[in-house]
Design a protein around this motif. Sequence first.
Motif, PDB file in Angstrom:
ATOM      1  N   PHE A  29       0.843  -1.200   0.000  1.00 12.58           N
ATOM      2  CA  PHE A  29       0.000   0.000   0.000  1.00 12.58           C
ATOM      3  C   PHE A  29       0.876   1.247   0.000  1.00 12.58           C
ATOM      4  O   PHE A  29       0.660   2.171  -0.771  1.00 12.58           O
ATOM      5  N   SER A  30       1.872   1.266   0.877  1.00 13.65           N
ATOM      6  CA  SER A  30       2.792   2.404   0.930  1.00 13.65           C
ATOM      7  C   SER A  30       4.081   1.973   1.623  1.00 13.65           C
ATOM      8  O   SER A  30       4.082   1.017   2.390  1.00 13.65           O
ATOM      9  N   ILE A  31       5.159   2.677   1.301  1.00 11.38           N
ATOM     10  CA  ILE A  31       6.461   2.402   1.905  1.00 11.38           C
ATOM     11  C   ILE A  31       6.891   3.592   2.730  1.00 11.38           C
ATOM     12  O   ILE A  31       7.019   4.695   2.202  1.00 11.38           O
ATOM     13  N   ASN A  32       7.104   3.379   4.029  1.00 12.65           N
ATOM     14  CA  ASN A  32       7.524   4.466   4.896  1.00 12.65           C
ATOM     15  C   ASN A  32       9.013   4.766   4.742  1.00 12.65           C
ATOM     16  O   ASN A  32       9.428   5.927   4.771  1.00 12.65           O
ATOM     17  N   ALA A  33       9.811   3.718   4.656  1.00 13.79           N
ATOM     18  CA  ALA A  33      11.265   3.890   4.579  1.00 13.79           C
ATOM     19  C   ALA A  33      11.890   2.635   3.992  1.00 13.79           C
ATOM     20  O   ALA A  33      11.331   1.543   4.098  1.00 13.79           O
ATOM     21  N   MET A  34      13.041   2.810   3.392  1.00 15.94           N
ATOM     22  CA  MET A  34      13.854   1.691   2.914  1.00 15.94           C
ATOM     23  C   MET A  34      15.301   1.952   3.295  1.00 15.94           C
ATOM     24  O   MET A  34      15.712   3.110   3.451  1.00 15.94           O
ATOM     25  N   GLY A  35      16.049   0.890   3.440  1.00 16.52           N
ATOM     26  CA  GLY A  35      17.431   1.099   3.833  1.00 16.52           C
ATOM     27  C   GLY A  35      18.268  -0.141   3.669  1.00 16.52           C
ATOM     28  O   GLY A  35      17.809  -1.179   3.182  1.00 16.52           O
ATOM     29  N   TRP A  36      19.519  -0.012   4.080  1.00 15.61           N
ATOM     30  CA  TRP A  36      20.500  -1.087   3.982  1.00 15.61           C
ATOM     31  C   TRP A  36      21.177  -1.294   5.331  1.00 15.61           C
ATOM     32  O   TRP A  36      21.526  -0.334   6.021  1.00 15.61           O
ATOM     33  N   TYR A  37      21.355  -2.545   5.660  1.00 18.98           N
ATOM     34  CA  TYR A  37      22.079  -2.963   6.850  1.00 18.98           C
ATOM     35  C   TYR A  37      23.124  -3.976   6.394  1.00 18.98           C
ATOM     36  O   TYR A  37      23.035  -4.526   5.310  1.00 18.98           O
ATOM     37  N   ARG A  38      24.110  -4.237   7.242  1.00 16.26           N
ATOM     38  CA  ARG A  38      25.118  -5.237   6.905  1.00 16.26           C
ATOM     39  C   ARG A  38      25.508  -6.036   8.142  1.00 16.26           C
ATOM     40  O   ARG A  38      25.356  -5.578   9.275  1.00 16.26           O
ATOM     41  N   GLN A  39      26.023  -7.224   7.875  1.00 18.02           N
ATOM     42  CA  GLN A  39      26.383  -8.119   8.974  1.00 18.02           C
ATOM     43  C   GLN A  39      27.576  -8.961   8.580  1.00 18.02           C
ATOM     44  O   GLN A  39      27.656  -9.472   7.448  1.00 18.02           O
TER      45      GLN A  39
END
Length: 119
Positions: A29-39
Motif C-alpha cells: 500500500f505504501s512504503i515508509n522507509a527503505m534502507g541497507w544494513y550489513r552483517q
Amino acid sequence: QVQLVESGGGLVQPGGSLRLSCTASGHIFSINAMGWYRQTPGKQRELVATSGGSTNYADSVKGRFTISRDNAKNTVYLQMNDLKPEDTAVYYCNALLRYTYNLGPVNYWGKGTLVTVSS
C-alpha cells in the motif's frame, strides 16, 4: 506477500565501487522507509543507510556511500565508492511498509547479498 530482492553484490578490489539494488514487490500500500544494513560473522547486524523522512548514514560510510530511491519502482539503491576491506559483509535490504491502509507499518528484510572487498 511482500518480497525484497537484492542484487549487485560481488567481489571488488579496495578503492573500487559497487551499486546494490533492492526492489520490493507484492501487495504494497505504501512504503515508509527503505534502507541497507550489513552483517559479518559473529557480529550484530548494523545500519548502513536509511531513506525515509530523512536520510541517515553510519559514520563509517559517510562520504563514500549514497542511498537513493525510485519510489515509482519501489526500489532502493546503495552506491558504494572507495570500498575498503572492512566493508566486506552481507548487505541486507530493509523496508518499513504498509500492505493495507488500515494496519500499521511492518518491517521486511531481503535475504542479503554478499559484498567482498579484497585484492
